[in-house]
Enzyme design. Structure first.
Site, PDB file in Angstrom:
ATOM      1  N   GLY A 123     -16.320  38.114 -95.948  1.00 35.77           N
ATOM      2  CA  GLY A 123     -14.891  37.936 -96.254  1.00 35.77           C
ATOM      3  C   GLY A 123     -14.440  38.982 -97.234  1.00 35.77           C
ATOM      4  CD  GLU A 177     -20.617  38.349 -91.260  1.00 40.98           C
ATOM      5  OE1 GLU A 177     -19.686  38.387 -92.009  1.00 40.98           O
ATOM      6  OE2 GLU A 177     -20.901  39.509 -90.820  1.00 40.98           O
ATOM      7  N   GLY A 199     -17.400  34.887 -98.047  1.00 39.39           N
ATOM      8  CA  GLY A 199     -17.134  33.464 -98.476  1.00 39.39           C
ATOM      9  C   GLY A 199     -18.164  32.726 -98.996  1.00 39.39           C
ATOM     10  CG  ASP A 258     -16.116  35.467 -90.521  1.00 44.41           C
ATOM     11  OD1 ASP A 258     -16.523  36.434 -90.824  1.00 44.41           O
ATOM     12  OD2 ASP A 258     -15.514  34.424 -90.567  1.00 44.41           O
TER      13      ASP A 258
END
Length: 347
Positions: free
Chosen positions: A116, A139, A68, A147
């Site tokens: 992402g 992350e 992202g 995520d």
């Protein structure tokens, strides 16, 4: 068919709907508008009798997608905004749609596939890696937690391989992505144009066997014994102690890598992966990840981690608290706190 700003392109080639992430200078990092447009296209193609299968790929030769837009997340977190939560809500719903897509969804996971990028590829039915693939959920290095369904995928990897990848944020090549269940097939990068052309004319199950091959050797298979032993420990501190006690250079390197990450993010990540392994659906895991992500937004480590890695690039984050022993069980539980009316739901 092109979008108004061309950050993601949509075409129908033969009977294949093609999604091209088109921000090569930004390693095809996802923005909120891109997520919404992909979701809209997939929704339409699911009901379109002219489309038999879907292909997603990245523009340029550096990678499918690096994740992202974390600069935007940094700015939103500093401002105390809601844009990141709005983005995650739609992104995670897209991840779930991909996993349940009624037609073959083919992801070309060539080059860099992180964060992402994993979310828009590794939940697909047909996942192709190449010798250039570098797949990761990195992350913890920015004070965040895996995520986009990453804890679902890593929680189901063989043995403790997923825990190793989650805590270290290590990128893996083709063979290790296959071993960990993050991909299904290896195709040499030079043959991707032929594969793509073939998909315009025939179903993926007919085309892929012509190009699939054995990948170059990986690293993780030979390390399974110490990985499974070390990462079975109850706490991050004990995992690090076991790694340092192995006498293996790779285990020592893993320990040093972990110790450079956010202590809070590490402890939350370990809990998240283990809880995800006990949940029975991707949607339930995504709902858990949404809680964790939203509760991480105001935490100091997320802003600091992105600052150090992406904004200032000094690679010297000042984590708060700075040590694993300073992170309490109560600190970890706060990340899993319910969001009330703000919970992520699926229609």
């Amino acid at each position: 068919m092109k979008t108004e700003d061309d950050t993601v392109l949509f075409d129908i080639e033969g009977r294949t709907g093609v999604v091209t992430l088109n921000r090569p200078r930004a390693l095809n990092a996802l923005t909120h508008p891109m997520v919404l447009r992909i979701d809209e296209a997939l929704t339409g193609w699911a009901e379109d009798p002219a489309v038999d299968q879907v292909l997603i790929r990245g523009a340029g030769e550096r990678g499918l997608c690096a994740g992202g837009d974390i600069r935007a997340i940094h700015d939103d977190a500093k401002a105390g905004g809601t844009a990141s939560a709005d983005f995650w809500r739609d992104e995670y719903r897209l991840n779930a749609r991909i996993a349940r897509y009624p037609k073959p969804y083919v992801a070309l996971m060539d080059g860099i596939v992180m964060g992402g990028g994993v979310g828009v590829s590794a939940h697909g039915r047909v996942r192709v890696v190449t010798e250039r693939s570098r797949v990761a959920m990195p992350e913890t290095g920015i004070g965040f937690v895996p995520d986009v369904g990453g804890t679902w995928l890593l929680g189901r990897a063989p043995g403790r391989l997923g825990t190793h990848l989650a805590l270290t944020g290590a990128a893996v090549g083709a063979a290790d992505a296959l071993l960990c269940g993050l991909a299904d097939h290896f195709v040499p990068a030079a043959r991707l144009p032929e594969l793509t052309a073939g998909l315009a004319a025939a179903p993926v199950d007919e085309v892929l066997p012509r190009y699939a091959a054995a990948p170059p050797p990986g690293d993780l298979a030979d390390r399974r014994a110490w990985i499974d032993h070390c990462y079975a420990a109850d706490t991050v501190e004990e995992i690090v102690d076991r790694l340092l006690g192995q006498g293996e250079p790779a285990a020592k390197e893993a320990a040093e890598t972990i110790l450079a990450k956010s202590p809070t993010a590490l402890k939350v990540t370990l809990a998240a992966v283990r809880r995800a392994a006990a949940l029975d659906s991707l949607e339930r895991v995504l709902a858990q990840e949404f809680r964790v992500s939203c509760n991480a937004l105001p935490s100091p480590d997320l802003v600091e981690g992105i600052r150090a890695q992406v904004v200032d690039k000094d690679r010297r984050p000042r984590w708060s608290p700075p040590a694993l022993g300073d992170v309490t069980d109560a600190d970890v539980e706060r990340f899993f706190a319910p969001l009330g009316a703000g919970e992520l739901t699926f229609g």
